[in-house]
Design an enzyme around this catalytic site. Structure first.
Site, mmCIF file in Angstrom:
data_model
loop_
_atom_site.group_PDB
_atom_site.id
_atom_site.type_symbol
_atom_site.label_atom_id
_atom_site.label_comp_id
_atom_site.label_asym_id
_atom_site.label_seq_id
_atom_site.Cartn_x
_atom_site.Cartn_y
_atom_site.Cartn_z
ATOM 1 N N ARG A 55 -25.375 1.739 21.389
ATOM 2 C CA ARG A 55 -24.286 0.794 21.109
ATOM 3 C C ARG A 55 -22.919 1.454 21.143
ATOM 4 N NH1 ARG A 55 -26.106 -0.691 15.321
ATOM 5 N NH2 ARG A 55 -26.500 1.546 15.460
ATOM 6 N N GLN A 83 0.316 4.881 1.802
ATOM 7 C CA GLN A 83 0.917 3.958 2.757
ATOM 8 C C GLN A 83 0.405 4.261 4.155
ATOM 9 O OE1 GLN A 83 5.194 3.223 2.251
ATOM 10 N NE2 GLN A 83 5.450 3.607 4.434
ATOM 11 N N ASN A 136 1.186 3.553 8.292
ATOM 12 C CA ASN A 136 2.261 3.182 9.206
ATOM 13 C C ASN A 136 1.739 3.150 10.637
ATOM 14 O OD1 ASN A 136 4.214 3.267 7.081
ATOM 15 N ND2 ASN A 136 4.242 5.482 7.262
ATOM 16 N N HIS A 154 11.333 14.605 11.789
ATOM 17 C CA HIS A 154 11.642 13.986 10.510
ATOM 18 C C HIS A 154 10.883 14.627 9.354
ATOM 19 C CE1 HIS A 154 12.049 10.331 13.336
ATOM 20 N NE2 HIS A 154 13.210 10.955 13.250
ATOM 21 N N LYS A 198 1.429 13.895 5.807
ATOM 22 C CA LYS A 198 1.067 12.870 6.795
ATOM 23 C C LYS A 198 -0.292 13.192 7.399
ATOM 24 C CE LYS A 198 5.834 12.018 8.203
ATOM 25 N NZ LYS A 198 6.809 12.069 9.293
ATOM 26 N N TYR A 231 -0.612 6.368 11.115
ATOM 27 C CA TYR A 231 -0.601 7.497 10.195
ATOM 28 C C TYR A 231 -0.526 7.041 8.746
ATOM 29 C CZ TYR A 231 4.557 7.179 10.544
ATOM 30 O OH TYR A 231 5.865 6.759 10.548
ATOM 31 N N ASP A 250 18.266 10.535 16.159
ATOM 32 C CA ASP A 250 17.510 11.780 16.359
ATOM 33 C C ASP A 250 18.283 12.823 17.161
ATOM 34 O OD1 ASP A 250 15.399 10.979 14.800
ATOM 35 O OD2 ASP A 250 14.135 10.356 16.470
#
Length: 179
Positions: A23, A46, A48, A62, A72, A132, A168
Site C-alpha cells: 500500500r 506552533q 507554520n 531569520h 525549529k 515547520y 531580507d
C-alpha cells in the site's frame, strides 16, 4: 527516526524510518520521546507553512532573540529547498559557522534547528512548500535577521537569487550588530 548530528552543535538532520508494504508506508515524523532521548526540545507550540512559487527564491536569514528564541523543526512537503543555518551562539564551538541541508518532498528529510541559529532557505523547485514546527510564538520585537550574502559567513547558495524580500536584503552586517 534516524537522528544525524551536523557540524553545528545541537542541529540534526532527521530521516524517516518507513515501515511499508504494497500500500505504501507509514513513518513517524515527530515523537516527543525520541526527541527527548536525544536531548532535543519537545515543547513545540506552533506549526507554520511556507509556500514559494519561484525557483531561486531566498527567504532568510531569520532568528528571534531570547527570551523568544526559536527552535525549529523544518520539513519540505512539496518541491525542494536548500535550508541553511548559522550558529549565533558565542559560547558554541560552531559559532559563526553555517551548514546547509537539501530537503525535498522525495527524501522526506527534516532539519532540527536549535535556538539562536539563524535560518534561511533557497528554493530549488517551483511551487515548493515547507512545513515547520517552532517552540515559541512569533514576537516581532525580538525578530532579527542576517543578509544571505553577509561576507562574515560566506554562505554558498546553490544558485542565483531570483526573488528576495526588501526586508531580507536590508538587514545590517552581522559583525556590525554585535559591537
Amino acid at each position: 527516526m534516524k537522528f544525524t548530528e551536523t557540524p553545528i552543535r545541537g542541529a540534526y538532520v532527521v530521516d524517516l524510518e518507513p515501515r511499508g508494504d504494497d500500500r505504501g508506508f507509514f513513518a513517524r515524523t515527530y515523537c516527543a520521546r525520541e526527541f527527548g532521548a536525544h536531548g532535543l526540545r519537545t515543547d513545540l507550540v506552533q506549526g507554520n507553512l511556507s509556500f514559494s512559487r519561484v525557483k531561486g527564491t531566498l527567504r532568510g536569514m531569520h532568528y528571534q532573540l531570547p527570551p523568544f528564541g526559536e527552535t525549529k523543526y523544518v520539513r519540505c512537503t512539496r518541491g525542494a529547498l536548500y535550508d541553511v543555518i548559522i550558529d549565533l551562539r558565542p559560547d558554541s564551538p560552531s559559532y559563526m559557522k553555517w551548514h546547509g541541508v537539501e530537503l525535498t518532498a522525495e527524501n522526506r528529510r527534516a532539519f532540527y534547528i536549535p535556538e539562536m541559529c539563524a535560518n534561511g532557505f533557497y528554493i530549488l523547485e517551483e511551487d515548493t512548500e515547507i512545513s515547520y514546527l517552532v517552540n515559541q510564538y512569533y514576537s516581532p520585537d525580538h525578530e532579527r535577521g542576517i543578509r544571505h550574502d553577509d561576507p562574515a559567513f560566506g554562505i554558498q547558495w546553490p544558485g542565483p537569487v531570483n526573488l528576495i524580500s526588501p526586508k531580507d536584503t536590508s538587514w545590517p552586517d552581522y559583525v556590525a550588530t554585535v559591537h
